[in-house]
Design an enzyme around this catalytic site. Structure first.
Site, short mmCIF file in Angstrom:
data_model
loop_
_atom_site.label_atom_id
_atom_site.label_comp_id
_atom_site.label_asym_id
_atom_site.label_seq_id
_atom_site.Cartn_x
_atom_site.Cartn_y
_atom_site.Cartn_z
N ASP A 1 -8.28 10.36 11.76
CA ASP A 1 -8.12 9.76 10.18
C ASP A 1 -8.74 8.49 9.33
OD1 ASP A 1 -7.56 10.00 7.62
OD2 ASP A 1 -5.38 9.33 7.84
N GLY B 1 4.72 7.38 1.72
CA GLY B 1 5.28 6.29 1.57
C GLY B 1 4.65 5.08 0.78
N ARG C 1 0.16 9.14 1.70
CA ARG C 1 0.92 10.95 2.40
C ARG C 1 2.41 10.32 2.76
NH1 ARG C 1 -1.93 9.76 5.67
NH2 ARG C 1 -1.21 10.52 7.91
N GLY D 1 1.29 -1.18 0.31
CA GLY D 1 -0.29 0.02 0.26
C GLY D 1 0.55 0.79 -0.11
N GLY D 2 0.37 2.28 0.08
CA GLY D 2 0.92 3.34 -0.14
C GLY D 2 -0.22 4.62 -0.04
#
Length: 786
Positions: A603, A494, A492, A489-490
């Site tokens: 978040d 990295g 903001r 996954g990735g």
């Protein structure tokens, strides 16, 4: 002025009131700051007390273990030789003597029983020897050794007469045809001896004509048969081998298969006549041919008990003969191949054509054969050919139920017509077999589809114990192997790669976070500190942390279920309201644990919720990069990428608290139920405007058929006022997330949200690509350096 000062000695004029109010506000602010500091001190004190209590518990455990050891040592000391007094020992001697006498008596009784058992074994051995010597030269033994079906109708003396007639008709035989009696007797003995050594004989003797490889010469086989016969005759009558499992079942099978054995004998005679006429026609019409075996010699050649073209494997000098046979009706249906080359007519096999061969080494294998169930006993036999086929495990003699295979049909056919039926209506069981099997499969699949088992168990814990991780300055490659090509996954921060611990081989996930300044480093350290305090099955666990010049690497627990929305948008996954209940309950449990420890996630969105597996309902919350410890009156500016999950207070830069996370839970639940985003607009500005005004409603089409409890759950979370939203504790007590058994018994509703979720995810991906293209076009407009 003096009058005014006298009337107002305290100086509280029109201009003094604002000054007094400002001073009061400053005082209240100072008190609030002091209160905040005290709350922080209490929290730290609580953590210290918790750690000390854990130490005390560990000390108590060690103390308890020491006490147990002390008691055990004391008991051993009391049980020692010097612990008892001589008087007590003398008092115990009579009891010991009585016990010894009782043991001696029991030993004598067991000895007598063993002697009687030995006598019985000797008597049984003598009886077996007598029976073996009686049957050794009988006709039953001849029939068994010659491979003839012993339970066929008629007298036992019919077999030798038939063999004599076949020998008279045989005339001139090829070089590779052997004597029936010697080779079959030796083969049966060899098969029995191999069955004693191992339980997997290669060949099965079915009372059918044997098929032998033509690559072996007749002299070699005759010599092998003679040596085997010498070995069999050298056996002592007392060492006669016991009957195999299949031989012991022969009398039982005789009463069940009398009708089928008549058909079998007729088929054998018919095959003999067919082969005789075919070989005579070949020798008269075609003559000798280099591509065909030598069958041009004059004279009729019946099939006989032995035919060729099978594999013989040698194991310690004992040949193994694989036996196979198919029924045939007319000479036109005969299709015999040797090493892949046809013998006789080269017509392609069609329905009713029989392939009689054993695939040699290097030949192309046939497709696997379907399973056929035998009616005697319910056993099933599966035939398979080719190099990868495993030998049939079982007794050396295997009987086959020919009622399941009609005359003129075979399993080894190329281009088989699925609509072909048996010429005899009374023998169409094999044609009806696939239909019945397919119908049974449909019924079973329908039953499985009707019964849906939902896994509502808790998520599995991490494969390691919770630990307090400290940041290391060493290289990560010394302890872990990171798969740079395998990206999980990735975002903001990295990328996340899969990694493996070198010492234990444990599969983990490596989150590589790029840092540019001191603030980024502080944010990563804050994330590590928060994850050190988390130990819950629905929260991802931290395993290790490394720091380098330009990045941090967090080693965390690995789950392979993928993101929640990636799974529920899958076409193969059918989402129901009960599934949403299970997902939402686990999300609320994880958020409840966070709020108990005064931690705000801030978040929560579908990308930060991972499934533990591809099929279960267990989830784990990830990405605590924006998480903060709860502090009153703190203004937090969140760097977000997808605004439709944010609460109104985050968009307005107001105070955040526990209800901020509950708003995100409400948005996620709304999307799981409907497949729509409640606040998604054409632009980000429109989306934020909808969030600030809290303008949303239940779509009539998507929420049709859903329970009122689900709507009430969402309505009590998507509230603009923070104090009016449900907390995580209240959510877990809500009626919608409880009584799962009753909901499962009556849950037959399938949601329409799957297609809508797919459309939503496609729209989001399109927007991301559009922004990327726009950014690239803007970069092109910048002037390039000369």
């Amino acid at each position: 002025m003096s009058g005014v000062s006298e009337e107002d000695p305290e100086g509280l004029g029109p201009q003094g009131l604002p000054a007094l109010g400002g001073a009061c506000l400053v005082t209240v602010d100072k008190k609030l700051n002091v209160l905040t500091e005290k709350v922080d001190r209490l929290l730290h004190f609580q953590e210290d007390v918790t750690e000390k209590l854990q130490c005390v518990c560990q000390g108590m455990d060690h103390l308890e273990q020491g006490l147990h050891r002390l008691e055990a040592s004391q008991e051993l000391g009391l049980a020692g030789p010097g612990s008892t007094s001589p008087a007590a020992a003398q008092a115990a001697w009579p009891e010991v003597l009585e016990l010894v006498r009782a043991v001696r008596q029991e030993g004598a009784q067991h000895g007598a029983r063993l002697e009687a058992l030995f006598k019985m074994v000797v008597a049984v051995d003598r009886a077996i020897t007598l029976v073996g010597s009686t049957i050794q030269n009988s006709k039953v033994d001849d029939f068994i050794l010659q491979g003839t079906v012993p339970w066929r109708k008629g007298s036992l003396a019919d077999g030798p007469e038939e063999n004599k007639e076949q020998a008279e008709v045989a005339g001139v035989k090829p070089k590779h045809v052997l004597n029936t009696g010697s080779v079959q007797a030796a083969t049966s003995r060899a098969l029995w001896e191999e069955s004693q050594k191992q339980d997997t004989p290669v060949g099965t003797v079915e009372g059918l004509p044997l098929i032998i490889d033509t690559s072996l010469k007749g002299a070699d086989l005759t010599q092998a048969g003679a040596s085997l016969r010498q070995g069999v005759e050298a056996l002592d009558p007392g060492q006669e081998p016991p009957p195999t499992e299949a031989e012991s079942r022969l009398p039982a099978l005789a009463s069940e298969d009398t009708g089928t054995t008549l058909e079998l004998s007729v088929a054998i005679d018919r095959i003999s006549e067919v082969l005789t006429s075919l070989r005579m026609s070949q020798s008269a019409g075609e003559g000798t041919s280099s591509s065909k075996p030598d069958c041009s010699e004059p004279g009729p050649q019946p099939l006989g008990p032995l035919t060729t073209d099978s594999d013989i494997h040698s194991d310690e000098g004992l040949p193994r003969i694989s036996v196979r046979m198919r029924e045939m009706t007319t000479p036109e249906e005969l299709f015999e191949t040797q090493g892949g080359s046809p013998i006789g007519s080269a017509e392609a096999p069609g329905p009713g054509t029989v392939l009689e061969d054993q695939i040699p080494k290097g030949a192309r294998p046939f497709p696997p054969l379907p399973k056929r169930s035998c009616n005697n006993g319910g056993a099933s036999a599966e035939e398979a050919t080719g190099p990868g086929a495993e030998p049939i495990r079982g007794p050396s003699l295997v009987t086959r139920d020919w009622r399941d295979e009609p005359v003129g049909t075979t399993d080894l056919q190329q281009g088989r017509d699925p609509g072909a039926v048996s010429p005899e209506p009374g023998k169409d069981h094999a044609a009806q077999g696939p239909g019945r099997t397919e119908a049974g499969r449909r019924v079973s699949s329908a039953a499985e589809a009707a019964i849906v088992v939902l896994d509502d168990s808790a998520a599995p814990p991490a494969p390691f114990e919770h630990r307090v991780v400290s940041i290391k300055d060493t290289l990560i490659s010394t302890s872990y192997t990171v798969s740079q090509h395998e990206v999980l996954g990735g975002g903001r921060f990295g990328q996340v790669h899969r990694c493996t611990e070198r010492s234990t081989g444990l599969a983990l996930a490596a989150k590589i976070i790029k840092v540019k300044n001191i603030k980024d480093r502080e944010d990563v350290k804050n994330e590590i500190n928060i994850m050190n305090q988390l130990s819950h099955v629905n929260l991802i666990q931290l395993y290790d942390a490394f720091e380098s010049k330009n990045s941090f690497t967090l080693i965390m627990e690995y789950v392979d279920g993928g993101e929640l929305f990636d799974r529920i948008t899958d076409e193969k996954y059918h989402l129901t309201e009960l599934d949403v209940v299970l997902f939402t309950r686990q999300i609320c449990e994880g958020v409840h644990y966070l709020h108990q420890h005064y931690i705000l996630h801030l978040d929560l969105k579908p990308e930060n919720i991972l499934c533990v597996s591809q099929t279960g309902h267990q989830i784990k919350i990830i990405d605590f990069g924006l998480a903060r410890r709860y502090k009153p009156r703190e203004k937090l500016k969140v760097n977000f990428g997808t605004p439709e999950f944010l609460a109104p207070e985050v968009v307005n830069y107001e105070f955040v608290s526990f209800p901020t996370d509950m708003w995100s839970v409400g948005v996620i639940t709304y999307m799981l139920l409907s497949g729509l985003s409640p606040f998604l607009g054409e632009t980000d500005a429109e989306t934020m405007n909808f969030i600030v005004n809290c303008s949303w409603d239940f779509d009539a089409d998507t929420f049709k058929g859903l329970s009122e409890e689900a709507k009430d759950f969402v309505s009590r979370l998507l509230v603009k006022e923070k104090s009016c939203r449900m907390s995580a504790t209240q959510c877990l007590k809500h009626e919608w997330l409880n009584h799962l058994i009753a909901k499962a018994s009556g849950s037959n509703v399938r949601l329409r949200s799957q297609l809508l979720l797919q459309k939503y995810m496609a729209q989001r991906k399109w927007k991301k690509h559009f922004h990327v293209v726009t950014a690239v076009n803007r970069l092109r407009k910048f002037p390039t350096c000369p």
